[in-house]
Design an enzyme around this catalytic site. Structure first.
Site, mmCIF file in Angstrom:
data_model
loop_
_atom_site.group_PDB
_atom_site.id
_atom_site.type_symbol
_atom_site.label_atom_id
_atom_site.label_comp_id
_atom_site.label_asym_id
_atom_site.label_seq_id
_atom_site.Cartn_x
_atom_site.Cartn_y
_atom_site.Cartn_z
ATOM 1 N N LYS A 1 -8.968 81.489 1.631
ATOM 2 C CA LYS A 1 -8.158 82.706 0.905
ATOM 3 C C LYS A 1 -8.621 83.909 1.714
ATOM 4 C CE LYS A 1 -7.583 84.534 -3.488
ATOM 5 N NZ LYS A 1 -7.999 84.412 -4.866
ATOM 6 N N SER B 1 -7.671 83.543 -11.327
ATOM 7 C CA SER B 1 -7.010 83.271 -10.044
ATOM 8 C C SER B 1 -7.040 81.995 -9.457
ATOM 9 C CB SER B 1 -7.460 84.315 -9.084
ATOM 10 O OG SER B 1 -7.185 85.579 -9.475
ATOM 11 N N SER C 1 -4.582 84.983 -8.358
ATOM 12 C CA SER C 1 -4.227 85.782 -7.034
ATOM 13 C C SER C 1 -4.433 84.688 -5.653
ATOM 14 C CB SER C 1 -5.472 86.872 -6.724
ATOM 15 O OG SER C 1 -6.600 86.112 -6.412
#
Length: 470
Positions: A82, A181, A157
């Site tokens: 990520k 997230s 997220s």
């Protein structure tokens, strides 16, 4: 959210070296010599190109970073990191247009833990700016799309990670969770998302020095066994002496559990009919497996939601004040509408910070009280399934956007504040538009083994929906 739009699904499953393998299955094929790590990386790269319309990749790494731990449980399995986490040599952009990121000089501690499992890194995935939004959307860039229905959000997220795993581009991907997230995009995309106990995995550089460390790293996967295998491998690299060991969980246990469940959030936010049906069906399935399941209440301070929002405002304020350390030309005025709104609201109430922190830390008392006599608590992950793109975009006026977020993300933040583990599991239930619906199992600190055993049992009882079969 109800939609009458015909679903447009996108996936990359095909007859190549990855096939329909999960990460454990692909690693086994590589160990047996049926597939090489180079072939798996090549075919995963092709799959990433095949689902480019999902807009989920931020930084491609070509050639891929072969050479993870050769004996790792996932040796040769392709994955992505990520883009809020440092990977040496690649920029870390945090999903923001407010600065130009520099290449990272070294791997973040969690990346080293991830690499210890033997994975091959193919690049970095997209996230909303600084991970603040539960939908991976932007002011001036294309959103990340949900592979089950490309007109809808993939969550946030870790939206880029979830979209790619659900679409079959890679078997698992790095994710992290500061308010949901990992679990939110897992629910949106029909995946398994385990947020470990605080301290279970390597500390997150962005949050571990703050008054309350909200962020925990992990992965999103398509099977419970992949999540279990990852956690066991991560523990072999770094084990917390403060937590009981998990070890490798390989299936359900024979232990009968006491499970509490609730539909509406502790703050009183109601869930929609699809979500209510998914939680009810899961409670019934647990009863059918011999567990005792009963309604439960959770007595949190009525200011919890406002306090959590204020704490996130503090994080946005701190980023605005220190953003020049992230890269070149940082300009807080170029942060997106959600980040700016969070910061501006915090400036109005910064004097409340000590009380906010004190009350949030006390939330563990109400949470612990809800668990008296219980092993797990079952809730929705979200108040409704993935909304249409635009509903949670940072271009929506701040007051309206926050109202929509709070009516959506009503269950996950408590585990971040308290530090407890929780796991998002896909329900067999789907909306009329074919969107996945997730349910949330939460446990006491250190109870990942119990969570995984229960998830294994539910997965066996009700096989997970697969996008390639719909």
């Amino acid at each position: 959210m109800t939609t009458f739009e015909k679903p447009v699904r996108v996936h990359a499953f095909c007859d190549d070296s990855l096939g329909e393998h999960d990460a454990v299955g692909l690693a086994g094929a590589i160990r047996r010599g049926e597939v090489s790590a180079a072939e798996a990386a090549r075919d995963a790269t092709a799959r990433l190109r095949a689902v480019a319309e999902l807009n989920a990749v931020e930084v491609p790494l070509d050639p891929p970073a072969l050479g993870g731990a050769r004996g790792g449980v996932f040796a040769g399995v392709p994955t992505l990191v990520k883009d809020n986490t440092d990977y040496a040599g690649l920029p870390t952009g945090h999903g923001s247009a407010a600065f130009t990121p520099r290449p990272a000089r070294r791997h973040a501690p969690f990346v080293r833990q991830l690499l210890s499992t033997g994975v091959t890194v193919l690049g970095k995935t997209r996230l909303p700016e600084f991970g603040f939004s539960p939908s991976t959307e932007y002011e001036d860039a294309a959103p990340v799309r949900n592979p089950w229905h490309t007109g809808h959000s993939a969550g946030g997220s870790s939206g880029g990670a979830a979209a790619l795993v659900a679409a079959g581009a890679v078997p698992l991907a790095h994710a992290n969770d500061g308010g949901g997230s990992i679990r939110i995009p897992a629910a949106c995309c029909g995946l398994v998302g385990l947020k470990p106990t605080r301290g279970r995995v390597a500390g997150n550089d962005q949050s571990r020095h703050l008054p309350i460390d909200l962020v925990t790293d992990g992965v999103v996967t398509r099977t419970v066994r992949d999540s279990a295998a990852f956690l066991a491998a991560a523990e072999r690299h770094l084990r917390s002496p403060k937590l009981p060991p998990v070890g490798l969980v390989e299936g359900p246990s024979g232990r009968r559990l006491r499970v509490g469940f609730l539909h509406d959030s502790p703050a009183g936010v109601p869930c929609d009919d699809d979500t209510r049906a998914a939680v009810t069906a899961t409670a019934d399935a647990l009863r059918g497996l011999g567990h005792r399941v009963e309604p439960v209440g959770m007595d949190l301070d009525p200011r919890f939601t406002e306090d959590f929002l204020t704490y996130w405002g503090m994080l946005s304020f701190l980023l605005g004040a220190t953003g020049r350390t992230l890269g070149e030309g940082f300009d807080r005025h170029r942060m997106d509408g959600l980040s700016r709104g969070l910061r501006e609201e915090y400036v109005k109430r910064w004097r409340d910070t000590p009380g906010v922190v004190r009350r949030l830390k006390r939330a563990r008392e109400g949470y612990a009280a809800a668990f008296r006599g219980l092993d797990l608590v079952l809730t929705p992950v979200l108040a409704h399934p993935a909304p249409a793109l635009g509903h949670l975009a940072p271009t929506v006026p701040y007051a309206t956007l926050v109202e929509r977020i709070l009516a959506y993300v009503a269950y996950t933040p408590i585990d971040n504040v308290v530090g407890t583990p929780s796991l998002s599991l896909p329900s067999p239930h789907a909306t009329a538009a074919g969107l996945p619906v997730g349910v949330l199992l939460s446990g006491r600190p250190g109870s990942e083994r119990t969570l995984l055993e229960a998830a294994f049992a539910l997965e066996a009882e009700r096989p997970l929906r697969r996008i390639q079969d719909v």
